[in-house]
Design a protein around this motif. Structure first.
Motif, PDB file in Angstrom:
ATOM      1  N   VAL A  23       0.839  -1.196   0.000  1.00 34.35           N
ATOM      2  CA  VAL A  23       0.000   0.000   0.000  1.00 34.35           C
ATOM      3  C   VAL A  23       0.878   1.251   0.000  1.00 34.35           C
ATOM      4  CG1 VAL A  23      -1.652   1.353   1.368  1.00 34.35           C
ATOM      5  CG2 VAL A  23      -2.014  -1.105   1.046  1.00 34.35           C
ATOM      6  N   SER A  26       2.624   1.922  -3.272  1.00 32.79           N
ATOM      7  CA  SER A  26       1.712   2.163  -4.391  1.00 32.79           C
ATOM      8  C   SER A  26       1.092   3.554  -4.389  1.00 32.79           C
ATOM      9  CB  SER A  26       0.589   1.116  -4.387  1.00 32.79           C
ATOM     10  OG  SER A  26       1.135  -0.157  -4.560  1.00 32.79           O
ATOM     11  N   ILE A  28      -1.671   5.017  -3.052  1.00 36.10           N
ATOM     12  CA  ILE A  28      -3.039   4.886  -3.545  1.00 36.10           C
ATOM     13  C   ILE A  28      -3.862   6.175  -3.428  1.00 36.10           C
ATOM     14  CG2 ILE A  28      -3.077   2.404  -3.212  1.00 36.10           C
ATOM     15  CD1 ILE A  28      -4.841   2.847  -0.727  1.00 36.10           C
ATOM     16  N   GLU A  30      -5.482   7.438  -0.928  1.00 36.76           N
ATOM     17  CA  GLU A  30      -6.606   7.394   0.000  1.00 36.76           C
ATOM     18  C   GLU A  30      -6.235   6.496   1.168  1.00 36.76           C
ATOM     19  OE1 GLU A  30      -9.686   5.924  -2.549  1.00 36.76           O
ATOM     20  OE2 GLU A  30      -9.099   3.852  -2.279  1.00 36.76           O
ATOM     21  N   ARG A  31      -7.038   6.560   2.210  1.00 37.53           N
ATOM     22  CA  ARG A  31      -6.814   5.700   3.378  1.00 37.53           C
ATOM     23  C   ARG A  31      -7.137   4.254   2.989  1.00 37.53           C
ATOM     24  NH1 ARG A  31     -10.547   4.156   6.582  1.00 37.53           N
ATOM     25  NH2 ARG A  31     -10.015   3.185   8.528  1.00 37.53           N
ATOM     26  N   PHE A  32      -6.259   3.331   3.363  1.00 41.57           N
ATOM     27  CA  PHE A  32      -6.492   1.920   3.069  1.00 41.57           C
ATOM     28  C   PHE A  32      -7.483   1.357   4.083  1.00 41.57           C
ATOM     29  CE2 PHE A  32      -5.576  -2.615   3.531  1.00 41.57           C
ATOM     30  CZ  PHE A  32      -5.736  -3.012   2.210  1.00 41.57           C
ATOM     31  N   ASP A  33      -8.444   0.582   3.594  1.00 45.22           N
ATOM     32  CA  ASP A  33      -9.464  -0.050   4.428  1.00 45.22           C
ATOM     33  C   ASP A  33      -9.352  -1.562   4.227  1.00 45.22           C
ATOM     34  OD1 ASP A  33     -11.831  -1.112   5.515  1.00 45.22           O
ATOM     35  OD2 ASP A  33     -13.026   0.600   4.879  1.00 45.22           O
ATOM     36  N   ASN A  50      -6.817  -7.135  -3.107  1.00 44.06           N
ATOM     37  CA  ASN A  50      -8.148  -6.832  -3.626  1.00 44.06           C
ATOM     38  C   ASN A  50      -9.088  -6.851  -2.423  1.00 44.06           C
ATOM     39  OD1 ASN A  50     -10.456  -6.616  -5.159  1.00 44.06           O
ATOM     40  ND2 ASN A  50     -10.246  -8.595  -6.150  1.00 44.06           N
ATOM     41  N   ILE A  67     -13.566  -1.945  -3.074  1.00 46.00           N
ATOM     42  CA  ILE A  67     -12.961  -0.698  -2.583  1.00 46.00           C
ATOM     43  C   ILE A  67     -11.491  -0.534  -2.917  1.00 46.00           C
ATOM     44  CG2 ILE A  67     -14.668  -0.260  -0.786  1.00 46.00           C
ATOM     45  CD1 ILE A  67     -12.739  -1.391   1.268  1.00 46.00           C
ATOM     46  N   HIS A  68     -10.763  -1.626  -3.107  1.00 41.16           N
ATOM     47  CA  HIS A  68      -9.339  -1.487  -3.448  1.00 41.16           C
ATOM     48  C   HIS A  68      -8.903  -2.585  -4.401  1.00 41.16           C
ATOM     49  CE1 HIS A  68      -8.474   1.453  -0.314  1.00 41.16           C
ATOM     50  NE2 HIS A  68      -8.890   0.627   0.634  1.00 41.16           N
ATOM     51  N   ILE A  70      -4.945  -3.158  -5.580  1.00 41.37           N
ATOM     52  CA  ILE A  70      -3.580  -2.641  -5.560  1.00 41.37           C
ATOM     53  C   ILE A  70      -2.689  -3.737  -6.117  1.00 41.37           C
ATOM     54  CG2 ILE A  70      -1.713  -1.728  -4.126  1.00 41.37           C
ATOM     55  CD1 ILE A  70      -3.982  -0.997  -2.068  1.00 41.37           C
ATOM     56  N   ARG A 108     -10.392   9.878 -11.182  1.00 39.03           N
ATOM     57  CA  ARG A 108      -9.702   8.587 -11.311  1.00 39.03           C
ATOM     58  C   ARG A 108     -10.129   7.897 -12.609  1.00 39.03           C
ATOM     59  NH1 ARG A 108      -7.012   6.403  -6.969  1.00 39.03           N
ATOM     60  NH2 ARG A 108      -6.062   5.321  -8.725  1.00 39.03           N
TER      61      ARG A 108
END
Length: 138
Positions: A23, A26, A28, A30-33, A50, A67-68, A70, A108
């Motif tokens: 994370v 990368s 990203i 945004e905050r990783f969840d 994923n 939501i993700h 990466i 995005r």
């Protein structure tokens, strides 16, 4: 050979560290969840994450929200990435889910184009972003 893992509960500390490293590298934006369903892919190192989060709609239906995604540059935009996403979807199907959805901010565009290419269909645009839905397993 790639190794796929799915997590719905506790994740061991070494895996959490690998997730945080991927994370961080990368960026990203945004905050990783960690979500409700988290999938990883490895060879000798973590190559992808994923994540889906369960959300309940007004009609009572629970649909996993994408939501993700990466991906390490080694597998970004190649066959392994597609196989990874399809394996995650297969697990969701096995859990009884028929659809998944995503919300992608309008700035995005790269993510929006990839989502559409992967079968997500636009359902709404609110001026800030797009809501998309996909029937999984099709």
């Amino acid at each position: 050979m790639l190794q796929f893992n799915g997590y719905t509960d506790l994740i061991d500390l070494s895996t959490v560290r690998e997730i945080n490293n991927l994370v961080s590298s990368s960026n990203i934006g945004e905050r990783f969840d960690f979500g409700d369903f988290l999938y990883t892919v490895y060879n000798s190192k973590m190559l992808g994450i994923n994540v889906y989060k369960l959300e309940k709609f007004d009609d009572g239906e629970v649909i996993p929200r994408f939501i993700h995604i990466i991906l390490h540059p080694e597998i970004r935009r190649n066959r392994e990435a597609v196989v990874f996403l399809l394996k995650a979807e297969k697990d969701l199907i096995n859990r009884g889910y028929k659809r998944t959805w995503a919300y992608i901010l309008k700035d995005r565009l790269d993510m929006l184009l990839l989502a559409r290419k992967f079968g997500f269909k636009d359902t709404e645009y609110n001026g800030k972003g797009y809501t998309l839905i996909k029937t999984i397993g099709e």
